[in-house]
Design a protein around this motif. Structure first.
Motif, mmCIF file in Angstrom:
data_model
loop_
_atom_site.group_PDB
_atom_site.id
_atom_site.type_symbol
_atom_site.label_atom_id
_atom_site.label_comp_id
_atom_site.label_asym_id
_atom_site.label_seq_id
_atom_site.Cartn_x
_atom_site.Cartn_y
_atom_site.Cartn_z
ATOM 1 N N MET A 121 -28.786 -66.687 4.382
ATOM 2 C CA MET A 121 -28.462 -67.547 5.517
ATOM 3 C C MET A 121 -27.575 -68.711 5.094
ATOM 4 O O MET A 121 -27.031 -69.401 5.937
ATOM 5 C CB MET A 121 -29.743 -68.053 6.190
ATOM 6 N N THR A 122 -27.410 -68.910 3.808
ATOM 7 C CA THR A 122 -26.531 -69.971 3.312
ATOM 8 C C THR A 122 -25.074 -69.525 3.266
ATOM 9 O O THR A 122 -24.205 -70.315 2.916
ATOM 10 C CB THR A 122 -26.973 -70.419 1.912
ATOM 11 N N SER A 123 -24.796 -68.263 3.590
ATOM 12 C CA SER A 123 -23.422 -67.756 3.593
ATOM 13 C C SER A 123 -23.072 -67.256 4.997
ATOM 14 O O SER A 123 -23.912 -67.258 5.894
ATOM 15 C CB SER A 123 -23.273 -66.621 2.571
ATOM 16 N N LYS A 124 -21.853 -66.804 5.172
ATOM 17 C CA LYS A 124 -21.435 -66.256 6.462
ATOM 18 C C LYS A 124 -22.281 -65.015 6.755
ATOM 19 O O LYS A 124 -22.418 -64.141 5.922
ATOM 20 C CB LYS A 124 -19.958 -65.885 6.416
ATOM 21 N N ASN A 125 -22.867 -64.990 7.973
ATOM 22 C CA ASN A 125 -23.681 -63.839 8.355
ATOM 23 C C ASN A 125 -23.732 -63.708 9.867
ATOM 24 O O ASN A 125 -23.504 -64.669 10.596
ATOM 25 C CB ASN A 125 -25.079 -63.914 7.730
ATOM 26 N N LEU A 126 -24.018 -62.509 10.304
ATOM 27 C CA LEU A 126 -24.001 -62.185 11.724
ATOM 28 C C LEU A 126 -25.089 -62.909 12.504
ATOM 29 O O LEU A 126 -24.864 -63.343 13.632
ATOM 30 C CB LEU A 126 -24.121 -60.668 11.907
ATOM 31 N N VAL A 127 -26.248 -63.068 11.920
ATOM 32 C CA VAL A 127 -27.345 -63.729 12.636
ATOM 33 C C VAL A 127 -26.965 -65.172 12.955
ATOM 34 O O VAL A 127 -27.069 -65.612 14.104
ATOM 35 C CB VAL A 127 -28.665 -63.667 11.826
ATOM 36 N N ARG A 128 -26.511 -65.906 11.963
ATOM 37 C CA ARG A 128 -26.168 -67.315 12.178
ATOM 38 C C ARG A 128 -25.029 -67.471 13.182
ATOM 39 O O ARG A 128 -25.004 -68.406 13.966
ATOM 40 C CB ARG A 128 -25.826 -67.993 10.855
ATOM 41 N N ASP A 129 -24.072 -66.528 13.152
ATOM 42 C CA ASP A 129 -22.927 -66.613 14.053
ATOM 43 C C ASP A 129 -23.233 -66.112 15.462
ATOM 44 O O ASP A 129 -22.455 -66.348 16.380
ATOM 45 C CB ASP A 129 -21.743 -65.820 13.490
#
Length: 183
Positions: free
Chosen positions: A62-70
Motif C-alpha cells: 500500500m506504500t506504492s502505486k496500487n489499484l486499491v488505493r487509486d
C-alpha cells in the motif's frame, strides 16, 4: 507448485512473467492497468503443465502505486502501512479445449485444487513478507469462488461498485496467527 516472484528475483523469471502477462489479460479487471505492475510488485505464479491449470496473483504494498488505493476510499492510516498489501489481479485459466470445460464436476475439482493452493501460497507469502493485512480487490464472483472452492476466510467483504460487481475482501494475518501457521 506456486512460484513467488519478488523484486529481488524477477530477473530469473522473465519467461514466466511474460507468459503471466499474456494469459492474465482475459481475467484482469477492466480498471486494471500495467501501471500497477512495477518494481515493488510481487507475483504468485502457478503453471501446472500436467493438469493444464495456470494462475497468478499480483500483490503490491500500500506504500506504492496500487489499484486499491487509486480506486477505493479507505481509512487505514491507523495501520503500519508497510504491513498492508493489496492483491488486485487474480487469474485462473485452463487451456482451451480442456476436458474440464465439458464436465462441471471435473471443473469444480480443478477450481478447488487451484484455490486451495492459492490460499496456501497467500498465507506463506504474507508470513514470509510480514504482511498483516491483505486487501483483495476483484469481482464479487471471483471472491465467492475463492471462498467456496478454496475455503478462504475473509474477515470482511465490502461491495465497492455494484454496477461492475467489484468487491474488496480483507484478510488479516496477525503476528500470533503467523507463528501458529509455522508450527
Amino acid at each position: 507448485m506456486f512460484t513467488v516472484i519478488k523484486p529481488d528475483n524477477k530477473q530469473y523469471y522473465q519467461n514466466e512473467l511474460h507468459e503471466m502477462f499474456l494469459r492474465r489479460a482475459h481475467d484482469q479487471l477492466n480498471i486494471d492497468s500495467l501501471l500497477y505492475d512495477h518494481q515493488d510488485s510481487v507475483y504468485i505464479y502457478f503453471n501446472d503443465i500436467k493438469s493444464g491449470i495456470y494462475g497468478s496473483a499480483r500483490l503490491n504494498p500500500m506504500t506504492s502505486k496500487n489499484l486499491v488505493r487509486d480506486s477505493v476510499s479507505l481509512d487505514i492510516t491507523s495501520q503500519d502501512m508497510k504491513k498492508v498489501w493489496e492483491c488486485s489481479t487474480l487469474s485462473f485459466h485452463i487451456e482451451d479445449n480442456h476436458p474440464a470445460y465439458d464436465c462441471p464436476k471435473i471443473f469444480d475439482i480443478y477450481c478447488t485444487f487451484y484455490y486451495k493452493m492459492l490460499h496456501e501460497a497467500l498465507i506463506k507469502v504474507c508470513r514470509d513478507m510480514d504482511i498483516n493485512i491483505l486487501l483483495l480487490f476483484n469481482t464479487s464472483d471471483e471472491l465467492k469462488d475463492m471462498k467456496n472452492f478454496g475455503h478462504i476466510h475473509f474477515d470482511k467483504v465490502f461491495t465497492i461498485n455494484e454496477g461492475q460487481e467489484l468487491s474488496l475482501a480483507v484478510m488479516t494475518f496477525p503476528s500470533h496467527q503467523k507463528k501458529m501457521l509455522m508450527m
